[in-house]
Scaffold this motif. Structure first.
Motif, PDB file in Angstrom:
ATOM      1  N   GLU A  79       5.194   3.783   2.689  1.00 56.53           N
ATOM      2  CA  GLU A  79       4.072   4.533   2.107  1.00 56.53           C
ATOM      3  C   GLU A  79       3.991   4.816   0.597  1.00 56.53           C
ATOM      4  OE1 GLU A  79       5.623   8.787   4.241  1.00 56.53           O
ATOM      5  OE2 GLU A  79       4.062   7.550   5.325  1.00 56.53           O
ATOM      6  N   ARG A  80       5.073   4.959   0.001  1.00 55.86           N
ATOM      7  CA  ARG A  80       4.917   5.055  -1.576  1.00 55.86           C
ATOM      8  C   ARG A  80       4.821   3.892  -2.333  1.00 55.86           C
ATOM      9  NH1 ARG A  80       5.875   9.926  -2.767  1.00 55.86           N
ATOM     10  NH2 ARG A  80       6.694   9.292  -5.048  1.00 55.86           N
ATOM     11  N   ASP A  81       4.843   2.863  -1.468  1.00 51.59           N
ATOM     12  CA  ASP A  81       4.746   1.257  -2.518  1.00 51.59           C
ATOM     13  C   ASP A  81       3.562   0.999  -3.161  1.00 51.59           C
ATOM     14  OD1 ASP A  81       7.362   1.157  -1.527  1.00 51.59           O
ATOM     15  OD2 ASP A  81       6.754  -0.528  -0.223  1.00 51.59           O
ATOM     16  N   ARG A  82       3.729   0.653  -4.501  1.00 54.24           N
ATOM     17  CA  ARG A  82       2.574   0.041  -5.061  1.00 54.24           C
ATOM     18  C   ARG A  82       2.884  -1.388  -4.788  1.00 54.24           C
ATOM     19  NH1 ARG A  82       3.407  -0.230  -9.874  1.00 54.24           N
ATOM     20  NH2 ARG A  82       1.582   0.152 -11.186  1.00 54.24           N
ATOM     21  N   VAL A  83       1.661  -2.129  -4.545  1.00 56.48           N
ATOM     22  CA  VAL A  83       1.676  -3.496  -3.695  1.00 56.48           C
ATOM     23  C   VAL A  83       0.589  -4.535  -4.791  1.00 56.48           C
ATOM     24  CG1 VAL A  83       1.248  -4.704  -1.815  1.00 56.48           C
ATOM     25  CG2 VAL A  83       2.257  -2.666  -1.627  1.00 56.48           C
ATOM     26  N   LEU A  84       1.115  -5.575  -4.753  1.00 57.65           N
ATOM     27  CA  LEU A  84       0.177  -6.620  -5.494  1.00 57.65           C
ATOM     28  C   LEU A  84      -0.304  -7.654  -4.283  1.00 57.65           C
ATOM     29  CD1 LEU A  84      -1.449  -7.742  -8.197  1.00 57.65           C
ATOM     30  CD2 LEU A  84       1.034  -8.794  -8.570  1.00 57.65           C
ATOM     31  N   ALA A  98      -4.122  -1.312   2.250  1.00 60.76           N
ATOM     32  CA  ALA A  98      -4.424  -0.125   1.729  1.00 60.76           C
ATOM     33  C   ALA A  98      -3.913   1.190   2.302  1.00 60.76           C
ATOM     34  CB  ALA A  98      -5.805   0.257   1.561  1.00 60.76           C
ATOM     35  N   PRO A  99      -3.940   1.327   3.780  1.00 60.77           N
ATOM     36  CA  PRO A  99      -3.425   2.250   4.520  1.00 60.77           C
ATOM     37  C   PRO A  99      -1.998   2.538   4.620  1.00 60.77           C
ATOM     38  CG  PRO A  99      -4.471   0.845   6.195  1.00 60.77           C
ATOM     39  CD  PRO A  99      -4.733   0.479   4.781  1.00 60.77           C
ATOM     40  N   LEU A 100      -1.359   1.465   4.308  1.00 63.09           N
ATOM     41  CA  LEU A 100       0.045   1.260   4.545  1.00 63.09           C
ATOM     42  C   LEU A 100       0.829   1.653   2.985  1.00 63.09           C
ATOM     43  CD1 LEU A 100       0.433  -2.198   6.454  1.00 63.09           C
ATOM     44  CD2 LEU A 100       0.796   0.237   7.324  1.00 63.09           C
ATOM     45  N   ALA A 101       0.138   1.647   1.797  1.00 66.18           N
ATOM     46  CA  ALA A 101       0.752   1.593   0.875  1.00 66.18           C
ATOM     47  C   ALA A 101       0.408   2.923  -0.171  1.00 66.18           C
ATOM     48  CB  ALA A 101       0.548   0.313  -0.148  1.00 66.18           C
ATOM     49  N   ARG A 102       0.940   3.026  -1.265  1.00 69.14           N
ATOM     50  CA  ARG A 102       0.295   4.248  -1.968  1.00 69.14           C
ATOM     51  C   ARG A 102      -1.050   3.668  -2.953  1.00 69.14           C
ATOM     52  NH1 ARG A 102       2.919   6.482  -7.236  1.00 69.14           N
ATOM     53  NH2 ARG A 102       4.867   5.179  -6.648  1.00 69.14           N
ATOM     54  N   PHE A 103      -0.834   2.347  -3.367  1.00 73.69           N
ATOM     55  CA  PHE A 103      -1.512   1.622  -4.270  1.00 73.69           C
ATOM     56  C   PHE A 103      -1.726   0.249  -4.064  1.00 73.69           C
ATOM     57  CE2 PHE A 103      -4.632   0.584  -7.543  1.00 73.69           C
ATOM     58  CZ  PHE A 103      -5.629   1.770  -7.518  1.00 73.69           C
ATOM     59  N   VAL A 104      -2.785  -0.294  -3.976  1.00 73.71           N
ATOM     60  CA  VAL A 104      -2.939  -1.941  -3.959  1.00 73.71           C
ATOM     61  C   VAL A 104      -3.708  -2.370  -5.216  1.00 73.71           C
ATOM     62  CG1 VAL A 104      -3.554  -3.810  -2.615  1.00 73.71           C
ATOM     63  CG2 VAL A 104      -2.996  -1.682  -1.327  1.00 73.71           C
ATOM     64  N   PHE A 105      -3.063  -3.230  -5.849  1.00 74.92           N
ATOM     65  CA  PHE A 105      -3.562  -3.992  -6.900  1.00 74.92           C
ATOM     66  C   PHE A 105      -3.803  -5.406  -6.267  1.00 74.92           C
ATOM     67  CE2 PHE A 105      -0.674  -1.013  -8.653  1.00 74.92           C
ATOM     68  CZ  PHE A 105      -1.643  -0.060  -9.605  1.00 74.92           C
ATOM     69  N   ALA A 106      -5.116  -5.790  -6.821  1.00 78.35           N
ATOM     70  CA  ALA A 106      -5.157  -7.344  -6.291  1.00 78.35           C
ATOM     71  C   ALA A 106      -5.748  -8.043  -7.269  1.00 78.35           C
ATOM     72  CB  ALA A 106      -6.119  -7.186  -5.102  1.00 78.35           C
TER      73      ALA A 106
END
Ligand code: SAH
Length: 220
Positions: A79-84, A98-106
């Protein structure tokens, strides 16, 4: 069809759990929370909860739900992850992350698709995401490093830039192979060693870019 949608979504989640074997309850909950019909063209609404990729325009497809679920599970999002995500397309995979991560970059190569994805995510009130138009084979250097990276298009090999943009212990999930068939790879960073495991066959549209395919033709 609105009355049938919650039931169809529940049936899809049960199918992912019992037939496909998705074990991570957080992933199943995330899929249960995203209206996939928002991410497909209106003419394909009746198929929105079937386990198939569907056309989204510009020659691209929204990935099939079982593949989205498997890749999300392999990426082990905290839940604290920054994901790409590379290859945002319709924005569906972003909405699941989005509901699983802190922030999603795409990242998306085609601006028309990126605009559509942004609009849908805004409409759904998803605010912890950012979509940029660029060549995702180079990652997103300004926002790196990432805890997890999901590549939603077929790569001839694992792009170096993506490995370099992982944190220690970071996970990269990517289909690698030719244009007809790929294997799903999970690469985990351990210092400068990258552990690579293979998780079954998949078929994606090509990753087109500097470290990908050149318009459907393998780069050297
Ligand atoms: N994740 C998407 C699937 C989209 S299909 C969804 O949930 O709908 C793969 C997408 O990757 C396509 O939209 C394609 O335009 C995009 N793509 C291909 N090569 C790319 C690159 N080098 N950088 C960014 N996006 C790319």
């Amino acid at each position: 069809m609105s009355a049938g949608v919650p039931m169809r979504r529940r049936l899809l989640v049960e199918y992912l759990r019992t037939v496909i074997g998705i074990r991570d309850e957080r992933v199943l909950e995330a899929i249960a929370s995203v209206p996939r019909e928002v991410f497909v063209p209106p003419s394909l609404f009746p198929q929105a909860y079937e386990d198939f990729p569907l056309e989204i325009g510009e020659g691209q497809t929204i990935s099939q739900p079982s593949v989205v679920a498997r890749m999300t599970e392999l990426a082990a999002i905290g839940e604290r992850d920054r994901v790409l995500e590379i290859g945002a397309g319709s924005g569906y995979q972003v909405a699941v992350l989005a509901p699983l991560a802190r922030f999603v970059f795409a990242v998306e190569r085609l601006s028309r698709l990126a605009e559509g994805a942004r609009g849908r995510l805004r409409q759904l009130g998803v605010s912890n995401v950012s979509i940029q138009v660029m060549d995702g084979t180079l990652g997103w250097r300004a926002q790196a490093p990432f805890d997890a990276i999901i590549v939603s298009a077929a790569a001839p090999a694992v792009p170096h830039a993506l490995k370099e943009q992982l944190v220690e212990g970071g996970r990269l999930v990517i289909p690698v192979g030719d244009l007809r068939r790929q294997e799903l790879h999970r690469v985990v960073r351990r210092g400068e060693v990258f552990e690579d495991t293979v998780h079954g066959a998949v078929t994606f549209v090509p990753l087109v870019g500097k470290e990908g395919y050149a318009n459907g033709v393998p780069s050297p």
